[in-house]
Design a protein around this motif. Structure first.
Motif, short mmCIF file in Angstrom:
data_model
loop_
_atom_site.label_atom_id
_atom_site.label_comp_id
_atom_site.label_asym_id
_atom_site.label_seq_id
_atom_site.Cartn_x
_atom_site.Cartn_y
_atom_site.Cartn_z
N LYS A 3 0.84 -1.19 0.00
CA LYS A 3 0.00 0.00 0.00
C LYS A 3 0.88 1.24 0.00
O LYS A 3 2.07 1.19 0.29
N ILE A 105 -6.00 1.78 -1.52
CA ILE A 105 -4.58 1.49 -1.71
C ILE A 105 -3.69 2.37 -0.84
O ILE A 105 -2.47 2.41 -1.02
N LYS A 107 -2.11 3.43 2.83
CA LYS A 107 -1.78 2.95 4.17
C LYS A 107 -1.70 4.10 5.17
O LYS A 107 -2.20 4.00 6.29
#
Length: 282
Positions: A3, A105, A107
Motif C-alpha cells: 500500500k 490502496i 496505508k
C-alpha cells in the motif's frame, strides 16, 4: 499487496528534502540528486499511457482521474518496499467525481506544510513568476499545475484549501502533519517523527548519515556539482539564479515580500494559518 504511504505537500514546502532523507535512509546509498530512490511520484506518465493506450500529452484530467487508482496500484507494486512512499502535490478530495487519494490502496500519509509567506518567493522562483503572480496563483481556488502542452497535471487549489484538505476531517488512514519550520529548526525531532509515521525501524547510524546528506547545505553543493533534473528551467527568470535549492530560511520572506503581499496572503490563508499555528502580521 503493497500500500501507499503518501508524502504530500503544496509545491515548494520541503517535499524534495524529505524524499532525499528517505532515499539515503531506506536504500543505504549516498544521495544522488538525479536519482532519488526509495520513493516515487504520482505523475509518472508511463502508467497512465499503459492503461489508456495513448500518449500522456493526450491524457485529460478526466482520463487521469479515471485510471488513477489503477495507475497508483501498478506503481505501488514496482518498488520492493513496504510501504511504498509516493510523493504528491494533489489536493486531497474529489475532483471530477473521483477521489484524488484512493483509500483502498492507501496505508498512511504525511503532509508537509510551510508558512505560505515563505512558500510564495520559492513558488515564484520555481514557476518563473513575479511575486504578484505567484501569490495570485496561491490564493486561487482553481490553481493547478499544468504540463508544457497545457494539459492539467495536478489540482492544487489555493494554499489554504490544500492545507485544510490534508489536515482537517477524519481519514480512514493515519495522517501526520509536520511543519517545514520544524524540519529546519528541530531536525532530529522532525525526521524521527517522519520515520515513525511511515512505520520504518529506527537505526541510529543511518539516521545520522541521512540527516547530513539531506541538509540544505549539502543538497545545494550537490546541485552546483551535478545539476538537478527537477529544476523547472524557469528559476533564473525570478532572480537570475538557475538553482532549485535556496537557503530555506524560515524568516527570509520578510525581506522579499511587501506589506501588500503579506496582507493578501494572510487574508486568503488565515483559516489554515491559524490551524497550524502561524502567527499573522495583519
Amino acid at each position: 499487496m503493497n500500500k501507499i504511504a503518501w508524502l504530500a505537500s503544496y509545491p515548494k514546502s520541503g517535499n524534495t528534502m524529505i524524499r532525499a532523507f528517505l532515499s539515503v535512509y531506506i536504500t543505504g546509498m549516498m544521495l544522488d540528486l538525479n536519482n532519488i530512490n526509495g520513493s516515487m511520484g504520482d505523475t509518472d506518465g508511463f502508467y497512465f499511457e499503459s492503461l489508456l493506450g495513448k500518449p500522456v500529452k493526450d491524457v485529460t484530467v478526466e482520463d487521469r482521474l479515471l485510471v488513477r487508482p489503477a495507475a497508483l496500484y501498478a506503481m505501488s507494486q514496482t518498488l520492493p518496499f513496504d510501504p511504498v512512499i509516493v510523493k504528491t502535490h494533489w489536493l486531497r478530495g474529489v475532483v471530477c467525481g473521483m477521489p484524488t487519494i484512493p483509500e483502498p490502496i492507501t496505508k498512511s500519509a504525511i503532509y508537509i506544510v510551510r508558512d505560505p509567506r515563505a512558500v510564495a518567493p520559492s513558488y515564484a522562483k520555481h514557476m518563473g513568476l513575479s511575486l504578484d503572480d505567484a501569490i495570485k496563483s496561491m490564493t486561487d481556488k482553481e490553481n493547478a499545475l499544468m504540463q508544457e502542452d497545457g494539459q492539467l497535471r495536478t489540482v492544487l487549489s489555493s494554499w489554504n484549501d490544500h492545507v485544510l484538505s490534508w489536515s482537517q476531517g477524519e481519514a480512514p488512514y493515519p495522517t501526520s502533519v509536520i511543519r517545514y519550520e520544524d524540519i529546519i529548526d528541530n531536525r532530529e525531532w522532525a525526521h524521527k517523527n517522519i520515520i515513525k509515521a511511515f512505520g520504518l525501524p529506527f537505526r541510529e547510524k543511518p539516521f545520522e548519515i541521512s540527516l547530513q546528506q539531506s541538509s540544505l547545505d549539502h543538497m545545494r553543493a550537490l546541485e552546483r556539482k551535478t545539476g538537478f533534473k527537477e529544476q523547472s528551467g524557469k528559476e533564473a527568470q525570478f532572480d537570475g539564479n538557475q538553482t532549485f535549492f535556496t537557503h530555506g530560511n524560515n524568516e527570509g520572506w520578510r525581506s522579499k515580500l511587501t506589506a501588500a503581499h503579506v496582507k493578501k496572503i494572510e487574508s486568503n490563508s488565515k483559516e489554515a494559518m491559524d490551524l497550524l499555528g502561524y502567527d499573522r502580521d495583519s
